[in-house]
Scaffold this motif. Structure first.
Motif, PDB file in Angstrom:
ATOM      1  N   TYR A  10      -9.467  -1.460  -0.863  1.00  0.00           N
ATOM      2  CA  TYR A  10      -8.926  -0.132  -1.176  1.00  0.00           C
ATOM      3  C   TYR A  10      -9.882   0.794  -1.912  1.00  0.00           C
ATOM      4  N   PRO A  11     -10.601   0.359  -2.948  1.00  0.00           N
ATOM      5  CA  PRO A  11     -11.548   1.288  -3.574  1.00  0.00           C
ATOM      6  C   PRO A  11     -12.653   1.731  -2.618  1.00  0.00           C
ATOM      7  N   ALA A  12     -13.035   0.859  -1.716  1.00  0.00           N
ATOM      8  CA  ALA A  12     -14.107   1.183  -0.787  1.00  0.00           C
ATOM      9  C   ALA A  12     -13.689   2.213   0.255  1.00  0.00           C
ATOM     10  N   ILE A  13     -12.435   2.205   0.658  1.00  0.00           N
ATOM     11  CA  ILE A  13     -12.003   3.112   1.730  1.00  0.00           C
ATOM     12  C   ILE A  13     -11.252   4.341   1.224  1.00  0.00           C
ATOM     13  N   ALA A  14     -10.998   4.421  -0.088  1.00  0.00           N
ATOM     14  CA  ALA A  14     -10.256   5.570  -0.629  1.00  0.00           C
ATOM     15  C   ALA A  14     -11.101   6.842  -0.556  1.00  0.00           C
ATOM     16  N   THR A  15     -10.476   7.908  -0.080  1.00  0.00           N
ATOM     17  CA  THR A  15     -11.108   9.230  -0.039  1.00  0.00           C
ATOM     18  C   THR A  15     -10.101  10.242  -0.571  1.00  0.00           C
ATOM     19  N   THR A  16     -10.538  11.474  -0.744  1.00  0.00           N
ATOM     20  CA  THR A  16      -9.588  12.505  -1.194  1.00  0.00           C
ATOM     21  C   THR A  16      -8.515  12.761  -0.158  1.00  0.00           C
ATOM     22  N   ALA A  17      -8.877  12.674   1.096  1.00  0.00           N
ATOM     23  CA  ALA A  17      -7.892  12.884   2.159  1.00  0.00           C
ATOM     24  C   ALA A  17      -6.935  11.700   2.283  1.00  0.00           C
ATOM     25  N   TYR A  18      -7.438  10.489   2.060  1.00  0.00           N
ATOM     26  CA  TYR A  18      -6.635   9.264   2.125  1.00  0.00           C
ATOM     27  C   TYR A  18      -6.865   8.449   0.849  1.00  0.00           C
ATOM     28  N   LYS A  99      15.508  12.152  -9.823  1.00  0.00           N
ATOM     29  CA  LYS A  99      14.618  11.181  -9.174  1.00  0.00           C
ATOM     30  C   LYS A  99      13.472  10.775 -10.094  1.00  0.00           C
ATOM     31  N   ILE A 100      13.112   9.497 -10.010  1.00  0.00           N
ATOM     32  CA  ILE A 100      11.943   8.961 -10.702  1.00  0.00           C
ATOM     33  C   ILE A 100      11.000   8.422  -9.635  1.00  0.00           C
ATOM     34  N   HIS A 101       9.744   8.844  -9.700  1.00  0.00           N
ATOM     35  CA  HIS A 101       8.730   8.414  -8.737  1.00  0.00           C
ATOM     36  C   HIS A 101       7.676   7.575  -9.450  1.00  0.00           C
ATOM     37  N   LEU A 102       7.233   6.539  -8.789  1.00  0.00           N
ATOM     38  CA  LEU A 102       6.083   5.760  -9.245  1.00  0.00           C
ATOM     39  C   LEU A 102       4.998   5.921  -8.196  1.00  0.00           C
ATOM     40  N   GLU A 103       3.845   6.461  -8.601  1.00  0.00           N
ATOM     41  CA  GLU A 103       2.681   6.508  -7.729  1.00  0.00           C
ATOM     42  C   GLU A 103       1.703   5.455  -8.209  1.00  0.00           C
ATOM     43  N   ALA A 104       1.195   4.650  -7.293  1.00  0.00           N
ATOM     44  CA  ALA A 104       0.284   3.559  -7.658  1.00  0.00           C
ATOM     45  C   ALA A 104      -0.851   3.454  -6.657  1.00  0.00           C
ATOM     46  N   PHE A 105      -2.031   3.131  -7.175  1.00  0.00           N
ATOM     47  CA  PHE A 105      -3.178   2.840  -6.321  1.00  0.00           C
ATOM     48  C   PHE A 105      -2.929   1.477  -5.689  1.00  0.00           C
ATOM     49  N   HIS A 106      -3.143   1.369  -4.411  1.00  0.00           N
ATOM     50  CA  HIS A 106      -2.765   0.158  -3.682  1.00  0.00           C
ATOM     51  C   HIS A 106      -3.512  -1.088  -4.156  1.00  0.00           C
ATOM     52  N   ALA A 107      -4.672  -0.932  -4.755  1.00  0.00           N
ATOM     53  CA  ALA A 107      -5.398  -2.101  -5.269  1.00  0.00           C
ATOM     54  C   ALA A 107      -4.711  -2.674  -6.508  1.00  0.00           C
ATOM     55  N   LEU A 108      -3.916  -1.867  -7.202  1.00  0.00           N
ATOM     56  CA  LEU A 108      -3.252  -2.316  -8.426  1.00  0.00           C
ATOM     57  C   LEU A 108      -2.135  -3.305  -8.146  1.00  0.00           C
ATOM     58  N   THR A 109      -1.277  -2.976  -7.198  1.00  0.00           N
ATOM     59  CA  THR A 109      -0.137  -3.842  -6.901  1.00  0.00           C
ATOM     60  C   THR A 109       0.357  -3.583  -5.493  1.00  0.00           C
ATOM     61  N   ASP A 110       1.060  -4.549  -4.983  1.00  0.00           N
ATOM     62  CA  ASP A 110       1.702  -4.361  -3.688  1.00  0.00           C
ATOM     63  C   ASP A 110       3.077  -3.735  -3.918  1.00  0.00           C
ATOM     64  N   GLY A 111       3.808  -3.523  -2.865  1.00  0.00           N
ATOM     65  CA  GLY A 111       5.122  -2.893  -2.974  1.00  0.00           C
ATOM     66  C   GLY A 111       6.106  -3.691  -3.809  1.00  0.00           C
ATOM     67  N   SER A 112       6.036  -5.005  -3.721  1.00  0.00           N
ATOM     68  CA  SER A 112       6.970  -5.851  -4.461  1.00  0.00           C
ATOM     69  C   SER A 112       6.781  -5.711  -5.970  1.00  0.00           C
ATOM     70  N   GLY A 113       5.534  -5.739  -6.430  1.00  0.00           N
ATOM     71  CA  GLY A 113       5.253  -5.562  -7.846  1.00  0.00           C
ATOM     72  C   GLY A 113       5.636  -4.176  -8.330  1.00  0.00           C
ATOM     73  N   ALA A 114       5.393  -3.175  -7.495  1.00  0.00           N
ATOM     74  CA  ALA A 114       5.737  -1.802  -7.857  1.00  0.00           C
ATOM     75  C   ALA A 114       7.250  -1.628  -7.952  1.00  0.00           C
ATOM     76  N   VAL A 115       7.993  -2.251  -7.045  1.00  0.00           N
ATOM     77  CA  VAL A 115       9.465  -2.168  -7.090  1.00  0.00           C
ATOM     78  C   VAL A 115       9.980  -2.817  -8.370  1.00  0.00           C
ATOM     79  N   ASP A 116       9.447  -3.971  -8.737  1.00  0.00           N
ATOM     80  CA  ASP A 116       9.865  -4.631  -9.979  1.00  0.00           C
ATOM     81  C   ASP A 116       9.595  -3.741 -11.190  1.00  0.00           C
TER      82      ASP A 116
END
Length: 129
Positions: A10-18, A99-116
């Protein structure tokens, strides 16, 4: 902490557009009270120390380093997730109306950890009441 093998990409492929940032949203029954949300995040964060990290570039790989920072808890003003600075925490909490939103960098956690994590913050908001 070294990133696991799936997070290394994820850090290698992250860009401003993605930016490789995703958003989870929870709709509450009542309007979000910013002070209660900040208090809930403050109370819940010690139970998720793996979220209190910033990104650092190692010799060959990216790593996470402990960061003594408080996460951004702010009103939502953009509908698209924004990238994170490497020196910042790799997640943010946004709110709007009910509404409450959580934005996370994908390298930090997967969806399951973010949901918890988000579920715990929402429960913390209810306990604060």
């Amino acid at each position: 902490m070294r990133l696991d093998s799936s997070a290394n990409i994820y850090p290698a492929i992250a860009t401003t557009a993605y930016p490789q940032v995703y958003r989870l949203t929870v709709s509450m029954a009542t309007a979000v009270v910013p002070g209660l949300l900040k208090a809930a995040v403050r109370d819940i964060l010690p139970f998720f120390p793996e979220f209190c990290v910033s990104m650092a570039r190692g010799t060959f790989w990216y790593t996470f380093e402990p960061a003594d920072l408080f996460p951004q808890v702010e009103p939502e003003y953009e509908s698209q997730p924004r990238p994170f600075e490497p020196s910042d925490l790799q997640f943010r909490i946004l709110y709007e109306k009910n509404k409450i939103h959580l934005e996370a960098f994908h390298a930090l956690t997967d969806g399951s950890g973010a949901v918890d994590f988000l579920h715990s913050i929402c429960c913390g908001c209810l306990w604060q009441d």
